[in-house]
Every structure is written in C-alpha cells, then in structure tokens.
Motif scaffolding. Structure first.
Motif, PDB file in Angstrom:
ATOM      1  N   ASP A   1       0.875  -1.171   0.000  1.00  0.00           N
ATOM      2  CA  ASP A   1       0.000   0.000   0.000  1.00  0.00           C
ATOM      3  C   ASP A   1       0.910   1.218   0.000  1.00  0.00           C
ATOM      4  O   ASP A   1       1.462   1.591   1.041  1.00  0.00           O
ATOM      5  N   ASN A   2       1.069   1.830  -1.146  1.00  0.00           N
ATOM      6  CA  ASN A   2       2.004   2.955  -1.248  1.00  0.00           C
ATOM      7  C   ASN A   2       1.520   4.185  -0.480  1.00  0.00           C
ATOM      8  O   ASN A   2       2.337   4.991  -0.037  1.00  0.00           O
ATOM      9  N   ALA A   3       0.243   4.330  -0.327  1.00  0.00           N
ATOM     10  CA  ALA A   3      -0.274   5.471   0.436  1.00  0.00           C
ATOM     11  C   ALA A   3       0.132   5.382   1.907  1.00  0.00           C
ATOM     12  O   ALA A   3       0.300   6.405   2.578  1.00  0.00           O
ATOM     13  N   LYS A   4       0.311   4.150   2.391  1.00  0.00           N
ATOM     14  CA  LYS A   4       0.685   3.938   3.791  1.00  0.00           C
ATOM     15  C   LYS A   4       2.149   3.508   3.941  1.00  0.00           C
ATOM     16  O   LYS A   4       2.605   3.269   5.055  1.00  0.00           O
ATOM     17  N   SER A   5       2.845   3.384   2.816  1.00  0.00           N
ATOM     18  CA  SER A   5       4.252   2.946   2.831  1.00  0.00           C
ATOM     19  C   SER A   5       4.422   1.607   3.534  1.00  0.00           C
ATOM     20  O   SER A   5       5.337   1.414   4.346  1.00  0.00           O
ATOM     21  N   THR A   6       3.525   0.685   3.222  1.00  0.00           N
ATOM     22  CA  THR A   6       3.574  -0.618   3.873  1.00  0.00           C
ATOM     23  C   THR A   6       3.644  -1.755   2.853  1.00  0.00           C
ATOM     24  O   THR A   6       3.189  -1.621   1.714  1.00  0.00           O
ATOM     25  N   VAL A   7       4.208  -2.848   3.296  1.00  0.00           N
ATOM     26  CA  VAL A   7       4.191  -4.095   2.541  1.00  0.00           C
ATOM     27  C   VAL A   7       3.743  -5.182   3.508  1.00  0.00           C
ATOM     28  O   VAL A   7       4.121  -5.176   4.677  1.00  0.00           O
ATOM     29  N   SER A   8       2.892  -6.074   3.016  1.00  0.00           N
ATOM     30  CA  SER A   8       2.350  -7.138   3.858  1.00  0.00           C
ATOM     31  C   SER A   8       2.654  -8.497   3.248  1.00  0.00           C
ATOM     32  O   SER A   8       2.806  -8.622   2.030  1.00  0.00           O
ATOM     33  N   LEU A   9       2.705  -9.486   4.107  1.00  0.00           N
ATOM     34  CA  LEU A   9       2.915 -10.859   3.665  1.00  0.00           C
ATOM     35  C   LEU A   9       1.895 -11.728   4.381  1.00  0.00           C
ATOM     36  O   LEU A   9       1.983 -11.921   5.595  1.00  0.00           O
ATOM     37  N   ARG A  10       0.917 -12.213   3.631  1.00  0.00           N
ATOM     38  CA  ARG A  10      -0.059 -13.126   4.202  1.00  0.00           C
ATOM     39  C   ARG A  10       0.448 -14.542   3.993  1.00  0.00           C
ATOM     40  O   ARG A  10       0.707 -14.961   2.860  1.00  0.00           O
ATOM     41  N   MET A  11       0.578 -15.259   5.086  1.00  0.00           N
ATOM     42  CA  MET A  11       1.141 -16.602   5.051  1.00  0.00           C
ATOM     43  C   MET A  11       0.047 -17.595   5.421  1.00  0.00           C
ATOM     44  O   MET A  11      -0.561 -17.471   6.490  1.00  0.00           O
ATOM     45  N   GLY A  12      -0.208 -18.549   4.544  1.00  0.00           N
ATOM     46  CA  GLY A  12      -1.215 -19.567   4.798  1.00  0.00           C
ATOM     47  C   GLY A  12      -0.626 -20.958   4.712  1.00  0.00           C
ATOM     48  O   GLY A  12       0.500 -21.160   4.254  1.00  0.00           O
ATOM     49  N   SER A  13      -1.397 -21.926   5.185  1.00  0.00           N
ATOM     50  CA  SER A  13      -0.970 -23.341   5.177  1.00  0.00           C
ATOM     51  C   SER A  13       0.443 -23.479   5.741  1.00  0.00           C
ATOM     52  O   SER A  13       1.312 -24.150   5.162  1.00  0.00           O
ATOM     53  N   LEU A  14       0.660 -22.843   6.869  1.00  0.00           N
ATOM     54  CA  LEU A  14       2.007 -22.789   7.430  1.00  0.00           C
ATOM     55  C   LEU A  14       2.499 -24.167   7.860  1.00  0.00           C
ATOM     56  O   LEU A  14       1.721 -25.014   8.335  1.00  0.00           O
ATOM     57  N   LYS A  15       3.800 -24.359   7.683  1.00  0.00           N
ATOM     58  CA  LYS A  15       4.468 -25.615   8.010  1.00  0.00           C
ATOM     59  C   LYS A  15       5.564 -25.345   9.038  1.00  0.00           C
ATOM     60  O   LYS A  15       6.085 -24.228   9.118  1.00  0.00           O
ATOM     61  N   PRO A  16       5.964 -26.344   9.779  1.00  0.00           N
ATOM     62  CA  PRO A  16       7.063 -26.141  10.741  1.00  0.00           C
ATOM     63  C   PRO A  16       8.325 -25.602  10.075  1.00  0.00           C
ATOM     64  O   PRO A  16       9.070 -24.819  10.698  1.00  0.00           O
ATOM     65  N   GLU A  17       8.562 -25.978   8.835  1.00  0.00           N
ATOM     66  CA  GLU A  17       9.754 -25.497   8.128  1.00  0.00           C
ATOM     67  C   GLU A  17       9.667 -24.028   7.731  1.00  0.00           C
ATOM     68  O   GLU A  17      10.640 -23.462   7.234  1.00  0.00           O
ATOM     69  N   ASP A  18       8.529 -23.388   7.952  1.00  0.00           N
ATOM     70  CA  ASP A  18       8.408 -21.950   7.741  1.00  0.00           C
ATOM     71  C   ASP A  18       8.908 -21.161   8.946  1.00  0.00           C
ATOM     72  O   ASP A  18       8.975 -19.929   8.899  1.00  0.00           O
ATOM     73  N   THR A  19       9.246 -21.855  10.015  1.00  0.00           N
ATOM     74  CA  THR A  19       9.766 -21.191  11.208  1.00  0.00           C
ATOM     75  C   THR A  19      11.077 -20.481  10.891  1.00  0.00           C
ATOM     76  O   THR A  19      12.015 -21.088  10.373  1.00  0.00           O
TER      77      THR A  19
END
Length: 126
Positions: free
Chosen positions: A72-90
């Motif tokens: 969102d350039n108006a808010k100067s933000t970047v987001s990362l939505r993470m789904g189906s998380l696995k232990p190896e994503d730690t």
C-alpha cells in the motif's frame, strides 16, 4: 529508509499469519519491497517481492501458492499473508527495500536490497 516489521508470533501447522512492514524516512513508492527469512543455522532466503506499483510479484519456490505479498504505497507498507504454514516456515522474517525504481521485475538476490528491517520471529509448532 527505516523499516519496522510486525505481526510475528506462534501459530499451529496449517494456520495463517500476516506480517506487516512500514517504511519511514523516505518515500519507497517507486522502489521494490520484499521479504526474506532466516531459519536457525541457515542462510537468509528470498520469500517474496513486489515491484513499485504492485503489478509484479515473485515468490520463492517453497512458499509459492501459500503466501501472498501486497503493498500500500499510500501507507508505505508491505504485507505478507502466510497460509498453510508448516514447521519449516519457522524463521525470522525480514522486510527489505531495493531501489529498483519503477521497474517491472523483482530482484531475488539478497545483495540487491539496500535497506532492511529488524526482523520478526515466526514459529510454526503444535
């Protein structure tokens, strides 16, 4: 550019979590933004990136189809939505900015990114 990441925590396998990163000190609306992660004992790995206008995104092979990056350039933000998380994503997740100004592509090499946040820990465990 200062980058402040938030949203990390502990989640069960199969769960979801959204990370956010806010930039300050300078506009980043013309720059590429991305996320990397570093698991204990491993190197820093590219996770996802988005170009200046959100028109191009790129994902690491281990997260493609499960994670979604947006900005969102108006808010100067970047987001990362993470789904189906696995232990190896730690890992500790870092947001970063690359001065690929007004470009369509997304760099995936760590040394292409000039500015880094402090990292936020994501733990996937039952």
């Amino acid at each position: 550019v200062q980058l402040q990441a938030s949203g990390g925590g502990m989640v069960q396998p199969g769960g979801s979590l959204t990370l956010s990163c806010t930039a300050s000190g300078r506009t980043v609306s013309s720059s590429t933004m991305g996320w990397f992660r570093q698991a204990p004992g491993k190197g820093r790995e590219f996770v996802a990136g988005v170009n200046w206008n959100g028109g191009s995104t790129w994902y690491g092979t281990s997260v493609e189809g499960r994670f979604t990056i947006s900005r969102d350039n108006a808010k100067s933000t970047v987001s990362l939505r993470m789904g189906s998380l696995k232990p190896e994503d730690t890992a500790v997740y870092y947001c970063a900015v690359a001065d690929w100004l007004y470009r369509d592509g997304v760099p995936i090499q760590r040394n292409e990114y000039e500015f880094w946040g402090q990292g936020t820990l994501v733990t996937v465990s039952s």
